[in-house]
Scaffold this motif. Structure first.
Motif, PDB file in Angstrom:
ATOM      1  N   ARG A  11     -25.503 -25.060 104.324  1.00 39.22           N
ATOM      2  CA  ARG A  11     -25.304 -25.828 104.562  1.00 39.22           C
ATOM      3  C   ARG A  11     -27.011 -25.993 103.893  1.00 39.22           C
ATOM      4  O   ARG A  11     -28.180 -25.991 104.441  1.00 39.22           O
ATOM      5  N   GLU A  12     -27.214 -27.165 103.131  1.00 35.34           N
ATOM      6  CA  GLU A  12     -28.263 -27.462 102.866  1.00 35.34           C
ATOM      7  C   GLU A  12     -28.942 -28.792 103.612  1.00 35.34           C
ATOM      8  O   GLU A  12     -27.753 -29.920 104.399  1.00 35.34           O
ATOM      9  N   PRO A  14     -29.010 -32.245 105.185  1.00 34.35           N
ATOM     10  CA  PRO A  14     -29.199 -33.422 103.788  1.00 34.35           C
ATOM     11  C   PRO A  14     -30.289 -34.535 103.630  1.00 34.35           C
ATOM     12  O   PRO A  14     -29.924 -35.506 103.306  1.00 34.35           O
ATOM     13  N   ARG A  17     -31.773 -33.964 101.169  1.00 32.30           N
ATOM     14  CA  ARG A  17     -31.531 -33.074  99.494  1.00 32.30           C
ATOM     15  C   ARG A  17     -31.652 -34.770  99.087  1.00 32.30           C
ATOM     16  O   ARG A  17     -31.472 -35.875  99.506  1.00 32.30           O
ATOM     17  N   PHE A  39     -30.622 -38.817 100.507  1.00 28.96           N
ATOM     18  CA  PHE A  39     -28.894 -38.553 100.778  1.00 28.96           C
ATOM     19  C   PHE A  39     -30.151 -38.074 102.546  1.00 28.96           C
ATOM     20  O   PHE A  39     -30.800 -37.020 102.539  1.00 28.96           O
ATOM     21  N   PRO A  40     -28.713 -38.757 103.701  1.00 28.34           N
ATOM     22  CA  PRO A  40     -27.444 -38.605 103.724  1.00 28.34           C
ATOM     23  C   PRO A  40     -27.491 -40.622 103.646  1.00 28.34           C
ATOM     24  O   PRO A  40     -28.558 -41.131 103.464  1.00 28.34           O
ATOM     25  N   ASN A 208     -23.059 -30.404 107.875  1.00 26.47           N
ATOM     26  CA  ASN A 208     -23.723 -30.081 107.020  1.00 26.47           C
ATOM     27  C   ASN A 208     -23.805 -29.854 105.457  1.00 26.47           C
ATOM     28  O   ASN A 208     -23.932 -29.450 104.715  1.00 26.47           O
ATOM     29  N   SER A 210     -23.086 -32.076 102.975  1.00 30.66           N
ATOM     30  CA  SER A 210     -23.633 -33.228 101.725  1.00 30.66           C
ATOM     31  C   SER A 210     -23.363 -34.779 101.294  1.00 30.66           C
ATOM     32  O   SER A 210     -23.718 -35.596 101.469  1.00 30.66           O
ATOM     33  N   ASN A 211     -22.052 -33.934 100.740  1.00 31.30           N
ATOM     34  CA  ASN A 211     -21.367 -34.861  99.658  1.00 31.30           C
ATOM     35  C   ASN A 211     -20.295 -35.532 101.352  1.00 31.30           C
ATOM     36  O   ASN A 211     -19.676 -36.716 100.577  1.00 31.30           O
ATOM     37  N   VAL A 213     -20.222 -38.297 103.509  1.00 30.09           N
ATOM     38  CA  VAL A 213     -21.290 -39.508 103.694  1.00 30.09           C
ATOM     39  C   VAL A 213     -20.571 -39.931 104.949  1.00 30.09           C
ATOM     40  O   VAL A 213     -21.209 -40.569 105.700  1.00 30.09           O
ATOM     41  N   ASN A 248     -26.378 -38.096 110.674  1.00 29.68           N
ATOM     42  CA  ASN A 248     -26.545 -38.649 109.160  1.00 29.68           C
ATOM     43  C   ASN A 248     -25.200 -39.044 108.876  1.00 29.68           C
ATOM     44  O   ASN A 248     -25.543 -40.039 107.903  1.00 29.68           O
ATOM     45  N   THR A 562     -28.213 -30.416  93.635  1.00 30.53           N
ATOM     46  CA  THR A 562     -28.698 -31.077  93.796  1.00 30.53           C
ATOM     47  C   THR A 562     -27.531 -32.020  93.310  1.00 30.53           C
ATOM     48  O   THR A 562     -27.357 -31.792  92.143  1.00 30.53           O
TER      49      THR A 562
END
Length: 571
Positions: A11-12, A14, A17, A39-40, A208, A210-211, A213, A248, A562
């Protein structure tokens, strides 16, 4: 959730990102405008915003996807491939999914970590559903339940969709009623400490991703045990627990009485240790009350006032308010729901609310012992292959783009005139004539202290009512005496009225054949329950967005990981 109240009527890293947005605008030629979203997500007063330097607004326009019923598997995966369902969601203009989950999915290892999708379906006798999985999603069939849930979240990210994780219920099953043991802290299936452990487990699992939220702490608190003291105690503990392991994520907090009551926050604030992550949520359905049997202007005015009293005041206190469930019978023949929807659309546009439609599901594997239950509130049909009612979806699309908010000051604040029963706005048909059309092309108005409506960008033109039954037109604005004066009538506060040159009182209306804006006798001002004023409902909405703005769709680039916006044409 919807069905629980329907019983009443029947995971990246966030932080690193960035999300890049490309929007097609037409003025007068197509060109691309690049906007960066970082984001976040956080909050800025009443708005949800990105993490960029300017904190640009991100409006949540979601659809609910149930994954909390007896199988504890996201619905529809026996009907269509997972990725194609995500693509359908995007194609319908939604930018996020409120994905429901039962508490036991995050607390009972023998249930969620060992039992597979196949075993869960077989236990319930859902052999046809197993065959459907083999055809559409064979790689999911033998995954443990929690891994299948993660696959759904991952697929939604690949389809550029944000996710709100909603703890909908404890024991998997249909929700809700007052005495189902899932309603409030201390009920049979809602042990507060187990609930907090489940929230932390789920928040940690997706820390981790990112989508993901936001997290809704609990769906529709209710029942005889509910009380304000325990609400403050346990909702605060739940909020702090989520934030402690996933700082986040947005923490989304519901109230009492099936998510209809946050009124107690007027007198006592919800005190937490963190900032800029708190969102409150409510639910609103037409079947909670009768929208028939009384004057519709009166009903809409009363229901709108109640929403503002019970929760809408939080916007003025500087908190985002997320309508995490609303919906109607998608067959289109439910008079009560149809009346409700027009009133809802007016308020949602006026306040520019974040929202989530109930529901995506066209059918369920099993619901309340019925296999293959047809969900008439579902935006998709029983087979999950087609839109159930494109007219309703088109109407709702009008509120999928933000009207205003941080970073959207593309123009000075202006007024647009929104027609909630169609989801359209007043636009120019010709130099002097007006009609209903896409809100992306809406004319901008300003209202003077003398109640004259003139074009904001062409101040020499004002709105003039000539004769009853004729088109209302723009005319040259030499002085205010040349223009009509307009005022809002009725308890709905949505009927724009003026006086013609013949001294007749008229209201703005829509010609059903041409969509032209005309004037007619004002409807439903008396106590007439059978009268329908919706064609004369116009909401004057504040907007700062430019004309011809395209609706943003987010997508993931597999190369850069991204989120990108698809270049879209307005037409």
């Amino acid at each position: 959730m919807l069905g629980c109240k329907r019983r009443l009527n029947e995971r990246e890293g966030p932080m690193e990102r960035f999300f890049f947005i490309s929007v097609f605008l037409l003025f007068p030629l197509f060109f691309i405008m690049n906007i960066t979203f970082a984001f976040p997500l956080s909050t800025d007063s009443r708005w949800i915003v990105d993490d960029g330097n300017k904190g640009r607004r991100v409006k949540l326009t979601c659809v609910n996807w149930a994954s909390h019923l007896e199988t504890a598997v996201a619905e529809g995966l026996s009907k269509q491939p997972l990725d194609s369902i995500g693509a359908k969601i995007v194609s319908m203009g939604f930018n996020c999914v409120r994905l429901t989950w039962p508490l036991y999915l995050a607390t009972d290892e023998s249930f969620s970590g060992i039992m597979t999708v196949r075993q869960s379906l077989r236990k319930l006798g859902l052999l046809e559903a197993i065959s459907g999985f083999q055809a559409n999603n064979p790689y999911i069939l033998d995954l443990p339940l929690i891994k299948a849930f993660q696959e759904v979240v991952s697929s939604l990210g690949k389809n550029r969709l944000l996710v709100i994780l909603d703890n909908h219920i404890s024991q998997p099953g249909w929700c809700c009623n007052d005495n189902d043991g899932n309603g409030f802290f201390g009920d049979r299936y809602l042990n507060p400490q187990l609930w907090i452990r489940g929230l932390k487990n789920m928040a940690t699992m997706f820390a981790n991703v990112s989508n993901v939220v936001g997290m809704s702490l609990r769906n529709e608190l209710r029942g005889p045990k509910q009380n304000i003291k325990d609400w403050y105690k346990y909702m605060r503990e739940g909020a702090e627990a989520v934030h402690s392991v996933n700082p986040n994520i947005l923490v989304i907090v519901s109230g009492l009485n099936y998510e209809t009551d946050l009124s107690f926050l007027r007198d006592k604030p919800f005190e937490i240790t963190f900032r800029r992550k708190l969102v409150f949520e409510i639910h609103w359905y037409g079947f909670w009350s009768s929208w028939e049997g009384d004057n519709l202007n009166k009903i809409c005015g009363r229901e709108t006032e109640n929403i503002m009293k019970m929760s809408g005041f939080l916007l003025e206190k500087g908190f985002p308010l997320f309508v995490s469930e609303f919906g109607i019978d998608q067959r289109g023949n439910n008079v009560n729901d149809n009346r409700f929807l027009s009133c809802f659309m007016a308020l949602a546009a006026d306040l520019d609310l974040d929202w989530a439609l109930w529901t995506l599901a066209g059918s369920y594997y099993i619901r309340e012992k019925t296999i293959g239950y047809d969900e008439t509130y579902g935006v998709l049909d029983w087979s999950w292959s087609s839109i159930r009612n494109s007219t309703i979806l088109q109407m709702i699309s009008a509120i999928q783009s933000p009207f205003r908010g941080p970073g959207l000051m593309e123009t000075h604040p202006k007024k647009i005139i929104f027609h909630p029963s169609t989801g359209l706005c007043i636009v120019r048909k010709s130099l002097f004539q007006l009609k209903l059309g896409s809100c992306d092309r809406s004319e901008s108005f300003r209202l003077s202290s003398q109640r004259v409506l003139s074009l904001a960008e062409e101040k020499i033109l004002c709105l003039k009512a000539y004769e009853k039954g004729k088109s209302v037109k723009l005319r040259l604005y030499f002085s205010e005496s040349y223009c009509s004066r307009w005022k809002l009538l009725s308890e709905s506060k949505m009927q724009l009225s003026s006086i013609t040159k013949n001294g007749e009182s008229v209201c703005l209306d829509v010609d059903s054949d041409s969509n032209n804006i005309v004037t007619k006798s004002c409807k439903c001002l008396e106590e007439d329950a059978s009268c329908d004023p919706k064609s004369q409902w116009f909401k004057v909405v504040t907007s700062t967005r430019s004309r011809f703005r395209a609706n943003p769709f987010l997508r993931v680039s597999p190369q850069s990981k991204t989120f990108l916006q698809e270049p879209l044409s307005v037409f």
